[in-house]
Write a protein that holds these residues in place. Structure first.
Motif, PDB file in Angstrom:
ATOM      1  N   ILE A   1     -18.133 -46.845 -13.346  1.00 56.71           N
ATOM      2  CA  ILE A   1     -18.681 -46.023 -14.433  1.00 56.71           C
ATOM      3  C   ILE A   1     -19.787 -46.748 -15.210  1.00 56.71           C
ATOM      4  CG2 ILE A   1     -18.130 -44.931 -16.658  1.00 56.71           C
ATOM      5  CD1 ILE A   1     -15.557 -43.927 -15.396  1.00 56.71           C
ATOM      6  N   ASP A   2     -19.542 -47.996 -15.612  1.00 56.53           N
ATOM      7  CA  ASP A   2     -20.532 -48.714 -16.428  1.00 56.53           C
ATOM      8  C   ASP A   2     -21.845 -48.922 -15.676  1.00 56.53           C
ATOM      9  OD1 ASP A   2     -18.758 -48.779 -18.532  1.00 56.53           O
ATOM     10  OD2 ASP A   2     -18.084 -50.830 -18.134  1.00 56.53           O
TER      11      ASP A   2
ATOM     12  N   ARG B   1     -16.726 -38.340 -20.188  1.00 52.53           N
ATOM     13  CA  ARG B   1     -15.439 -38.089 -19.541  1.00 52.53           C
ATOM     14  C   ARG B   1     -15.185 -36.597 -19.519  1.00 52.53           C
ATOM     15  NH1 ARG B   1     -11.523 -42.258 -18.242  1.00 52.53           N
ATOM     16  NH2 ARG B   1     -12.853 -44.080 -18.073  1.00 52.53           N
TER      17      ARG B   1
ATOM     18  N   GLY C   1     -14.946 -43.802  -9.124  1.00 52.21           N
ATOM     19  CA  GLY C   1     -14.018 -44.911  -9.354  1.00 52.21           C
ATOM     20  C   GLY C   1     -14.274 -45.511 -10.724  1.00 52.21           C
ATOM     21  N   PRO C   2     -13.213 -45.776 -11.511  1.00 56.28           N
ATOM     22  CA  PRO C   2     -13.410 -46.279 -12.876  1.00 56.28           C
ATOM     23  C   PRO C   2     -14.228 -47.566 -12.934  1.00 56.28           C
ATOM     24  CG  PRO C   2     -11.050 -46.183 -12.309  1.00 56.28           C
ATOM     25  CD  PRO C   2     -11.814 -45.625 -11.155  1.00 56.28           C
ATOM     26  N   GLU C   3     -14.161 -48.367 -11.870  1.00 53.73           N
ATOM     27  CA  GLU C   3     -14.907 -49.634 -11.862  1.00 53.73           C
ATOM     28  C   GLU C   3     -16.410 -49.432 -11.729  1.00 53.73           C
ATOM     29  OE1 GLU C   3     -13.842 -48.726  -7.565  1.00 53.73           O
ATOM     30  OE2 GLU C   3     -12.933 -48.448  -9.520  1.00 53.73           O
TER      31      GLU C   3
ATOM     32  N   VAL D   1     -16.028 -37.229 -14.495  1.00 49.37           N
ATOM     33  CA  VAL D   1     -17.039 -37.382 -15.548  1.00 49.37           C
ATOM     34  C   VAL D   1     -18.099 -36.289 -15.378  1.00 49.37           C
ATOM     35  CG1 VAL D   1     -16.755 -39.875 -15.938  1.00 49.37           C
ATOM     36  CG2 VAL D   1     -18.317 -39.100 -14.186  1.00 49.37           C
TER      37      VAL D   1
ATOM     38  N   ASN E   1      -8.854 -44.165  -6.258  1.00 47.88           N
ATOM     39  CA  ASN E   1      -8.615 -43.664  -7.607  1.00 47.88           C
ATOM     40  C   ASN E   1      -9.964 -43.309  -8.239  1.00 47.88           C
ATOM     41  OD1 ASN E   1      -7.457 -43.099 -10.104  1.00 47.88           O
ATOM     42  ND2 ASN E   1      -7.651 -45.218 -10.772  1.00 47.88           N
ATOM     43  N   ARG E   2     -10.119 -42.061  -8.647  1.00 45.50           N
ATOM     44  CA  ARG E   2     -11.373 -41.626  -9.260  1.00 45.50           C
ATOM     45  C   ARG E   2     -11.076 -40.887 -10.559  1.00 45.50           C
ATOM     46  NH1 ARG E   2     -12.506 -40.232  -3.642  1.00 45.50           N
ATOM     47  NH2 ARG E   2     -14.273 -41.430  -2.873  1.00 45.50           N
ATOM     48  N   VAL E   3     -12.006 -40.977 -11.512  1.00 46.05           N
ATOM     49  CA  VAL E   3     -11.868 -40.244 -12.769  1.00 46.05           C
ATOM     50  C   VAL E   3     -13.011 -39.230 -12.864  1.00 46.05           C
ATOM     51  CG1 VAL E   3     -10.659 -42.076 -14.007  1.00 46.05           C
ATOM     52  CG2 VAL E   3     -13.146 -42.016 -14.046  1.00 46.05           C
TER      53      VAL E   3
END
Length: 197
Positions: free
Chosen positions: A174-175, A193, A170-172, A130, A126-128
């Motif tokens: 990003i930070d 985003r 991956g959302p995990e 940016v 799962n990727r978002v």
């Protein structure tokens, strides 16, 4: 974890004089699945049975075989091996010996299973999307950081001031990626985003 195919794959076998060819490929949309089915179906074959799965969407057809003996077993093979974003087409040339409903289900489901088992698979992460802007001198280091977390570069455009990247991450991650890129650029690179269609 769900998987998709790295690329197209094929399996051929003969069962009691009937010839079966199983073809499978990764897809990104129902239109991709339909196009693959139309391009690869053989109008001279007795049956062109298929199934595809794309997230929560799925379709299958028996193409004239007794109900539930072809499309559903193909779809069951896709799901049993945790595949997603794939289409499987099984083409049959009737050889004169009837297989019965159980034999048909085994032939179609088995062909799909064997085709997918021997195929190269790719985990679906799962990727978002940016966006980020970086200078030309930072680009190589940015790409190293992206590779470390298996981020995908979807778009790269060069401007007068540097490089604009659209990436899928991956959302995990990003930070931590934001922190690494801020450290790398003295706070200048900021992840935003990306607008999704």
């Amino acid at each position: 974890m769900p998987f998709t195919l790295v690329g197209p794959c094929e399996w051929r076998e003969e069962i009691r004089k009937s010839r079966f060819i199983t073809l499978a490929t990764p897809i990104n949309s129902p239109a991709d699945a339909q196009a693959f089915i139309e391009q690869n179906s053989d109008q001279n074959a007795t049956h062109n049975c298929w199934a595809w799965k794309l997230g929560d969407q799925y379709r299958s057809t028996d193409d004239g075989e007794p109900g539930g003996t072809a499309g559903r077993p193909i779809l069951a093979a896709v799901e049993a091996q945790e595949f997603d974003q794939v289409v499987v087409l099984v083409i049959r040339w009737y050889g004169g010996i009837q297989l019965g409903t159980g034999g048909l289900a085994r032939a179609y489901g088995g062909g799909a299973n064997k085709c997918l088992q021997q195929a190269a698979r790719l985990p679906l992460i799962n990727r978002v999307p940016v966006r980020l802007d970086c200078s030309f001198s930072e680009l190589a280091l940015v790409k190293v950081r992206l590779a470390d977390i298996s981020a995908l570069i979807q778009e790269e455009s060069f401007t007068a001031n540097g490089v604009e990247l659209t990436i899928a991450v991956g959302p995990e991650h990003i930070d931590s990626l934001q922190q690494q890129l801020a450290d790398l650029s003295r706070g200048r690179i900021i992840l935003q985003r990306a607008a999704t269609e």
